[in-house]
Design an enzyme around this catalytic site. Sequence first.
Site, PDB file in Angstrom:
ATOM      1  N   SER A   1      59.979  57.913 -62.568  1.00  0.00           N
ATOM      2  CA  SER A   1      60.264  57.514 -64.374  1.00  0.00           C
ATOM      3  C   SER A   1      59.169  58.032 -64.900  1.00  0.00           C
ATOM      4  O   SER A   1      59.346  58.489 -66.044  1.00  0.00           O
ATOM      5  CB  SER A   1      60.514  55.991 -64.452  1.00  0.00           C
ATOM      6  OG  SER A   1      61.565  55.667 -63.598  1.00  0.00           O
TER       7      SER A   1
ATOM      8  N   LYS B   1      54.629  46.298 -67.798  1.00  0.00           N
ATOM      9  CA  LYS B   1      54.511  47.455 -67.848  1.00  0.00           C
ATOM     10  C   LYS B   1      54.545  48.238 -68.982  1.00  0.00           C
ATOM     11  O   LYS B   1      54.519  49.547 -69.227  1.00  0.00           O
ATOM     12  CB  LYS B   1      55.337  48.385 -66.761  1.00  0.00           C
ATOM     13  CG  LYS B   1      55.142  48.171 -65.469  1.00  0.00           C
ATOM     14  CD  LYS B   1      56.166  48.776 -64.500  1.00  0.00           C
ATOM     15  CE  LYS B   1      55.939  48.981 -63.009  1.00  0.00           C
ATOM     16  NZ  LYS B   1      56.714  49.807 -62.446  1.00  0.00           N
TER      17      LYS B   1
ATOM     18  N   ARG C   1      59.450  57.437 -52.172  1.00  0.00           N
ATOM     19  CA  ARG C   1      59.476  59.010 -52.391  1.00  0.00           C
ATOM     20  C   ARG C   1      58.270  59.592 -51.689  1.00  0.00           C
ATOM     21  O   ARG C   1      58.620  60.706 -50.964  1.00  0.00           O
ATOM     22  CB  ARG C   1      58.874  59.179 -53.852  1.00  0.00           C
ATOM     23  CG  ARG C   1      60.142  58.939 -54.855  1.00  0.00           C
ATOM     24  CD  ARG C   1      59.479  58.807 -56.350  1.00  0.00           C
ATOM     25  NE  ARG C   1      58.410  57.650 -56.362  1.00  0.00           N
ATOM     26  CZ  ARG C   1      57.356  57.901 -57.133  1.00  0.00           C
ATOM     27  NH1 ARG C   1      57.126  58.929 -57.757  1.00  0.00           N
ATOM     28  NH2 ARG C   1      56.584  56.912 -57.249  1.00  0.00           N
TER      29      ARG C   1
ATOM     30  N   HIS D   1      66.660  57.525 -58.508  1.00  0.00           N
ATOM     31  CA  HIS D   1      67.062  56.078 -58.392  1.00  0.00           C
ATOM     32  C   HIS D   1      68.500  56.230 -57.827  1.00  0.00           C
ATOM     33  O   HIS D   1      68.948  55.425 -56.902  1.00  0.00           O
ATOM     34  CB  HIS D   1      67.064  55.465 -59.663  1.00  0.00           C
ATOM     35  CG  HIS D   1      65.685  55.050 -60.121  1.00  0.00           C
ATOM     36  ND1 HIS D   1      65.114  55.504 -61.578  1.00  0.00           N
ATOM     37  CD2 HIS D   1      64.613  54.619 -59.409  1.00  0.00           C
ATOM     38  CE1 HIS D   1      64.090  54.880 -61.649  1.00  0.00           C
ATOM     39  NE2 HIS D   1      63.452  54.538 -60.188  1.00  0.00           N
TER      40      HIS D   1
END
Length: 170
Positions: free
Chosen positions: A139, A47, A101, A23
Amino acid sequence: MKAERPARVGFYPGTFDPVTFGHLDVIERAARLVDRLVIGVAVNAGKSPLLSIEERVASIEEAVPPLAERSDCEIVVMPFNELLVDAVRRSGATMIVRGLRLLVDFDYEAQMLGANRRLAPEIETIFLMASERTQFISSRMVREIAHYGGDIREFTPPGAAARVTARLGR
């Protein structure tokens, strides 16, 4: 006499649970493209984040000052709990920054781009590919490593690592 150009404002949204070096790589690179970068931290209760919104905001606020200084960009952190395009408008941004990514990220991001363009055609989206050294970091991976007692300091800044390990009781 030349009219002064309005400030370029970008908005980088995410859950940042926790913020990672991936990030931060995207933040620093995006900050070179705009005059002001708003880091939008999504509440995203769906989430079930490990860290509270306050912990996620604090982790980012601790990590960004050196990036802002190196890029000569104002970087601010703003929590939000609304449609992304509404948060972008509220922040004064005209550009959404998304990090990719791997190729798998692209399918989801392309869908989001289409929806956001329909909702707010005046807001542009740009994609920044993750650097080779951070493209494998997520994450979710960091939380999983921490859950099993692994050292996450290679993947996330010190404040975020401390908050994750404290939250997990380690």
